[in-house]
Every structure is written in structure tokens, then in C-alpha cells.
Design a protein around this motif. Sequence first.
Motif, short mmCIF file in Angstrom:
data_model
loop_
_atom_site.label_atom_id
_atom_site.label_comp_id
_atom_site.label_asym_id
_atom_site.label_seq_id
_atom_site.Cartn_x
_atom_site.Cartn_y
_atom_site.Cartn_z
N ARG A 85 0.88 -1.17 0.00
CA ARG A 85 0.00 0.00 0.00
C ARG A 85 0.92 1.21 0.00
O ARG A 85 1.95 1.23 0.68
N ALA A 86 0.57 2.24 -0.77
CA ALA A 86 1.42 3.42 -0.87
C ALA A 86 0.60 4.70 -0.83
O ALA A 86 -0.56 4.73 -1.24
N GLN A 111 0.93 -2.61 -6.25
CA GLN A 111 0.79 -1.51 -5.30
C GLN A 111 -0.58 -0.84 -5.42
O GLN A 111 -0.94 -0.36 -6.48
N GLU A 112 -1.30 -0.83 -4.32
CA GLU A 112 -2.50 -0.01 -4.23
C GLU A 112 -2.03 1.34 -3.71
O GLU A 112 -1.44 1.44 -2.63
N GLN A 113 -2.27 2.39 -4.50
CA GLN A 113 -1.75 3.70 -4.15
C GLN A 113 -2.86 4.75 -4.13
O GLN A 113 -3.73 4.75 -4.98
N GLY A 136 5.50 6.90 -1.29
CA GLY A 136 6.04 5.55 -1.20
C GLY A 136 5.21 4.67 -0.29
O GLY A 136 4.13 5.05 0.17
N GLY A 137 5.74 3.51 -0.01
CA GLY A 137 5.03 2.49 0.74
C GLY A 137 4.84 2.83 2.20
O GLY A 137 5.66 3.51 2.82
N LEU A 138 3.74 2.32 2.73
CA LEU A 138 3.43 2.50 4.16
C LEU A 138 4.34 1.61 4.99
O LEU A 138 4.63 0.48 4.61
N GLU A 139 4.77 2.12 6.13
CA GLU A 139 5.50 1.32 7.10
C GLU A 139 4.48 0.63 8.00
O GLU A 139 3.31 1.04 8.06
N ASP A 198 -0.25 9.58 7.46
CA ASP A 198 1.06 9.63 8.12
C ASP A 198 2.18 9.27 7.15
O ASP A 198 3.26 9.87 7.17
N ALA A 199 1.94 8.29 6.30
CA ALA A 199 2.94 7.91 5.30
C ALA A 199 3.18 9.05 4.32
O ALA A 199 4.33 9.33 3.94
#
Length: 152
Positions: A11-12, A94-96, A45-48, A55-56
Motif C-alpha cells: 500500500r502506498a 501496489q494499491e496507491q 512511497g510504501g506505508l510502514e 502519516d505515510a
Amino acid sequence: MTDGAGVIDRRAARVLLIDPAGRVLLLHGWDPARPDHRYWFTVGGGLEAGESLRDAAVREVYEETGLRVAPADLSGPVRTDMVRFPFDGRWYTQEQSFFVVRTLEFEVDLTHLGEYEVGCIDVGRWWSADELRETPERYYPEDLVALLREVG
């Protein structure tokens, strides 16, 4: 997370940083596994683990540009889509989700990039929709001009 075929699902959060002239900030980079595959792309970019989309987005804007924004500065998401792409020898699905941040033009500061990004991102540039329409250079998303028109 990977599926049975070794594709990494993630997820991004992506951010359209737009200045008062309607230009969007794009970063220039390349795939380390294919250094001649160069392109411009939106910040994000990608979620942590445990991180929300907002927040990402806030973290990625700071890491990739040096600009500090707050979650309340984000409009959207204005679009969510799915892309599949290779990067550094791996395939990603990637789901963005795209957010918009209206900002004054600023000079990009790449000193906060993650270690893996330092070797594959070299500059930021503000682009108008007309410049994107006319450039022979590759950029993502490929329909960025239409997306910019949608968000005004």
C-alpha cells in the motif's frame, strides 16, 4: 507481503505537491536493476507497519523533499488505483492513494532520503501540465496530466 509468485503487495501514499502556478513537483529516478530505465515520478512511497495513509504521505514528503507538512495539509485522497511494476529485480503490486498539497515553490532537499533511495533519485523539478504533455521523458503515473486537470 509476497504472494505465491513472489510479487510484493504493498500500500502506498503518493502526493501531488502543486505550486500556485499549477506545477507539480516530480522526482527523477531510475530502477537500480535497470539503470537506463529513467523516469519522473510523484512524491510518495510504501506505508510502514502500522502507519496510516496520511502519516505515510507526511513522512514521504519530508524524506523525499525536505518539506514539512501536517496531515491537515493533505487534500484527498483524490484517487486510489492499483499498479504493477518491476523495481530492483522484484515485482510489486501496489494499491496507491494520491493526496494533494498546495505549496509555494521550494528547492528540493534530498538529504533525508532513505538509504535505498539515495542511489536511485537524483533531482526534483516542477512541471507544468504543458511541459508534461510535450516531454519525451517517461513519467508516472502515465495519466498525470489528466489527474492534474481533475484536481485543478
